[in-house]
Design a protein around this motif. Structure first.
Motif, mmCIF file in Angstrom:
data_model
loop_
_atom_site.group_PDB
_atom_site.id
_atom_site.type_symbol
_atom_site.label_atom_id
_atom_site.label_comp_id
_atom_site.label_asym_id
_atom_site.label_seq_id
_atom_site.Cartn_x
_atom_site.Cartn_y
_atom_site.Cartn_z
ATOM 1 N N ALA A 1 -55.593 -9.901 6.775
ATOM 2 C CA ALA A 1 -54.533 -9.690 5.786
ATOM 3 C C ALA A 1 -55.159 -9.374 4.557
ATOM 4 N N ALA A 2 -56.401 -9.829 4.372
ATOM 5 C CA ALA A 2 -57.099 -9.505 3.061
ATOM 6 C C ALA A 2 -57.421 -7.989 3.143
ATOM 7 N N ASN A 3 -57.803 -7.529 4.366
ATOM 8 C CA ASN A 3 -58.162 -6.083 4.556
ATOM 9 C C ASN A 3 -56.858 -5.373 4.249
ATOM 10 N N ALA A 4 -55.470 -5.802 4.817
ATOM 11 C CA ALA A 4 -54.407 -4.951 4.624
ATOM 12 C C ALA A 4 -54.294 -4.778 2.966
ATOM 13 N N ILE A 5 -54.412 -5.890 2.311
ATOM 14 C CA ILE A 5 -54.202 -5.865 0.700
ATOM 15 C C ILE A 5 -55.232 -4.890 0.141
ATOM 16 N N MET A 6 -56.455 -4.837 0.665
ATOM 17 C CA MET A 6 -57.260 -4.126 0.073
ATOM 18 C C MET A 6 -56.949 -2.489 0.354
ATOM 19 N N LEU A 7 -56.545 -2.424 1.411
ATOM 20 C CA LEU A 7 -56.231 -0.879 1.798
ATOM 21 C C LEU A 7 -55.070 -0.460 1.050
ATOM 22 N N GLY A 8 -54.180 -1.386 0.900
ATOM 23 C CA GLY A 8 -52.911 -0.920 0.139
ATOM 24 C C GLY A 8 -53.264 -0.588 -1.491
ATOM 25 N N ALA A 9 -54.145 -1.306 -1.791
ATOM 26 C CA ALA A 9 -54.679 -1.189 -3.256
ATOM 27 C C ALA A 9 -55.408 0.130 -3.375
ATOM 28 N N ARG A 10 -56.197 0.319 -2.428
ATOM 29 C CA ARG A 10 -56.975 1.573 -2.476
ATOM 30 C C ARG A 10 -55.909 2.867 -2.369
ATOM 31 N N MET A 11 -55.034 2.521 -1.528
ATOM 32 C CA MET A 11 -53.982 3.741 -1.420
ATOM 33 C C MET A 11 -53.183 3.891 -2.670
ATOM 34 N N LEU A 12 -52.960 2.867 -3.532
ATOM 35 C CA LEU A 12 -52.285 3.066 -4.884
ATOM 36 C C LEU A 12 -53.411 3.594 -5.878
ATOM 37 N N GLU A 13 -54.620 3.078 -5.947
ATOM 38 C CA GLU A 13 -55.525 3.737 -6.630
ATOM 39 C C GLU A 13 -55.677 5.335 -6.448
ATOM 40 N N SER A 14 -55.503 5.697 -5.258
ATOM 41 C CA SER A 14 -55.690 7.063 -5.042
ATOM 42 C C SER A 14 -54.309 7.939 -5.203
ATOM 43 N N ASN A 15 -53.341 7.000 -5.570
ATOM 44 C CA ASN A 15 -51.905 7.944 -5.962
ATOM 45 C C ASN A 15 -51.296 8.278 -4.763
#
Lengths: 272, 392
Positions: free
Chosen positions: B160-174
């Motif tokens: 789940a921590a990795n899912a949170i991370m990927l989501g954040a990175r997709m937001l960062e990349s717009n």
């Protein structure tokens, strides 16, 4: 704009080095199911004298169904032995991240390690993650792999579900080195990875890209005749497209995949 | 980087929703009790969600005849709560879902396989169609009407921590405007027996970081956060921001963690670097703290390496919920968010003495107005080590 290159492509069917060389620890090899063994060996074969494991900044794997052989063995033992005296090894190896983890362990690689298990979008998720990482200058070389191996019980269950009326089963391990830097080994540039909202017909793509008139471009459209159909079959298709790229006959390949008419993806490869 | 957290939803042994979970955490009331969900010869305490799958279907307004794995039901419940909390309309293709699970639909597969083993023409196929990890994610997306990019992560107990991370990175990349991130895992015979075969289940309630600790208690549950791009936060007052994260590998052993906590050290340092924070700026750490001898010793060694002599207040909430595997990073992220919002240091239940380690977790509930940054650790089989940092 960051560019992305595919600098290596390896397939479990054409490994040039033997398993004992790729996985030197005999005990480790013995504990591995076929999927884990082939996955780890295929991943490890991306490292050689001119590309060391130290140069890898992330290990990302994809699998639709994971380590089925191990899961099945542990579940069967648990049922047959009524929960008693169970060997933990198949349980330990049954987690979806086993292949990526074992590669990290074998080459003492402490970097980013991730596993996707999203049916027909597992491999594309891994590829997308690699692209996101390469946008960060701290990451240069990403090992991206896909692994799915069948077991007889699964084939039987899927037969009962009617899968093999339209498709034939397949399996395999494929690993790619995706990099932000072009090298002498670069096979192709990864120019785009797109996720269409819905399935696109072959005719429409043929027209869109003008591949009939233009001999320098080619469309690979769900070409699963030799591969069979399985969740990470798009990795096999990418491998096939890269072999075509190596022949230097085309400039662009449009690679369209979908798994049982879902999870469409479109990859554009450019020649070097 | 600041990724706003605009919604949270959780279901665990402590209850359904933020209020029930928070009340139990404040009152120091554990959710760990006797196993009732299925028959097992193992008499070990577990952190069950106190509703049967049938009851969960009823709560969610689902048709009782339809087949849903318990993992999917827990996930639907928590993701729906998170979206309602955020007040977010999901019809846009710019709203995505990244979910994590390690057992998938194994609870139903177990039923199927008993019949299938005796006769290959037997076993209800609807009980095995939800076997793969993607199934629960797709059920969540369908129930919540999420149409944007959807994927599933499975890196054992760090999932789940990795899912949170990927989501954040997709937001960062717009690539997305909003993303629902977290994880779900149901208790089942497979994992109960798996951890039992490894001899790391405590037959009593678990005691993370205590010198007498003798293993973990398994739990189940799900939790999701709704994250958005910073520009879009506008009128929603976010709970807090995700400011740091890192994913590293211990590269030591498939199940055990290294004695020097190399993976954990790297993930905590990586997250601090990403958040541009000094170690002394962390006000509370929700540690992984499973209660196994090995994990707590390794994580403790890493805490000493990263924070040297001044380790911030820390505690494990697994003595409340049990170890919820792929959901743990999500549930504990929600608890981290609530720690920041309410200024709470949760008690590490059942802790008496550190022995030689001299690592003393927070043993009683404490209120503090000086918590500006909270760290949350999640480690898993395969050496996967992940750390998140949330900031006011």
């Amino acid at each position: 704009m960051q560019s992305y290159y595919i600098n290596q492509a390896v397939c479990s069917d054409t490994l040039t080095r033997g398993l004992p060389e790729l996985i030197p620890d005999a005990g480790m090899r013995r504990r591995m199911s076929k999927m884990v063994k082939m996955g780890v060996a295929t991943g490890m074969s991306c490292f050689d004298s001119h590309f060391s494991a130290d140069s890898v900044d992330a290990i990302i794997t994809a699998t639709g169904l994971g380590c089925l052989e191990d899961s099945e063995k542990f579940l069967r033992n648990l049922i047959e032995n009524d929960e008693q005296l169970l060997n933990p090894t198949p349980f330990i190896q049954s987690t979806f991240n086993t292949v990526g983890a074992q590669i990290g362990l074998l080459c003492k690689n402490h970097s980013y390690n991730m596993t996707y298990a999203h049916r027909g979008r597992s491999f594309e998720s891994a590829l997308l993650d690699a692209i996101l990482l390469l946008n960060d200058e701290d990451y240069k070389n990403i090992l991206v792999g896909a692994i799915d191996y069948t077991i007889p019980q699964q084939l039987k269950i899927m037969e009962r579900m009617g899968f093999w009326r339209t498709d034939k089963p397949g399996e395999g391990a494929f690993f790619f080195m995706v990099s932000s830097e072009r090298t002498a080994d670069t096979i192709a540039e990864l120019k785009a990875l797109e996720f269409p909202d819905a399935e696109i017909e072959k005719e429409e793509l043929t027209k869109r890209y003008g591949v009939e008139k233009d001999s320098s471009a080619k469309l690979f459209y769900r070409e699963y005749d030799t591969t069979g159909v399985y969740p990470t079959v798009s990795a096999a298709s990418l491998y096939d497209a890269l072999q075509e790229m190596k022949r230097n006959e085309v400039e662009t390949i449009y690679l369209y995949n979908s798994f049982r008419n879902e999870y469409p993806s479109l990859i554009t490869l450019g020649c070097i | 980087m600041r990724i706003p957290v605009i919604g949270i939803g959780v279901i665990s042994a402590l209850g359904i929703g933020v209020e029930e979970n928070l009340t139990a955490l404040r009152e120091g009331r554990t959710g760990i009790d006797r196993l009732t969900l299925f028959e097992s010869i193992h008499n070990v305490p577990v952190g069950e969600v106190k509703y049967t799958s049938e009851k969960l279907k009823e709560i969610l307004g689902l048709n009782k005849q339809d087949s849903y794995s318990r993992t999917a039901l827990l996930g639907i419940c928590a993701a729906d709560l998170a979206l309602r909390d955020a007040g977010l309309e999901t019809s846009s293709a710019r709203v995505g879902l990244i979910s994590a699970t390690s057992v998938g639909g194994m609870d139903l597969t177990e039923n199927f396989y008993k019949d299938f083993l005796s006769d290959e023409t037997k076993g209800r196929l609807r009980d095995v169609k939800s076997h793969d990890c993607a199934d629960s994610t797709l059920q969540i997306a369908r129930y919540c009407g999420i149409k944007g990019f959807t994927s599933t992560i499975s890196t054992a107990c760090s999932s789940a921590a990795n899912a949170i991370m990927l989501g954040a990175r997709m937001l960062e990349s717009n690539m997305l405007d909003y993303v629902v991130v977290g994880g779900t895992d149901a208790l089942c015979k497979f994992t109960l027996n798996g951890f039992r075969s490894l001899m790391i289940l405590d037959s009593n309630r678990c005691r993370p970081f205590d010198e007498t600790r003798a293993g973990l208690n398994l739990g189940e549950g799900a939790a999701y956060l709704v994250l958005c791009r910073e520009e879009l936060v506008m009128d929603n007052d976010p709970y807090c921001f995700l400011t740091g994260f890192a994913n590293t590998n211990d590269a030591f052993h498939q199940t055990a963690t290294s004695s020097d906590g190399e993976g954990a050290t790297r993930s905590m340092r990586g997250a601090l670097k990403k958040a541009s924070l000094r170690p002394d700026e962390i006000g509370y750490i929700n540690v992984h703290g499973t209660g196994t001898f090995n994990n707590d010793a390794s994580e403790g060694a890493a805490l000493k390496r990263v924070f040297t002599k001044d380790i911030p207040p820390f505690s494990s909430t697994k003595a409340f919920t049990g170890h919820t595997l792929a959901a743990a990073g999500g549930i504990e992220a929600v608890y981290a968010v609530l720690s920041l919002k309410h200024g709470l240091l949760y008690p590490n239940l059942n802790y008496v003495s550190s022995g030689d380690s001299e690592l003393n977790p927070q043993s009683i509930l404490k209120m503090s107005d000086r918590i500006d940054h909270v760290m949350s650790n999640s480690f898993g089989f395969g050496g996967n080590s992940s750390t998140l940092i949330f900031s006011k």
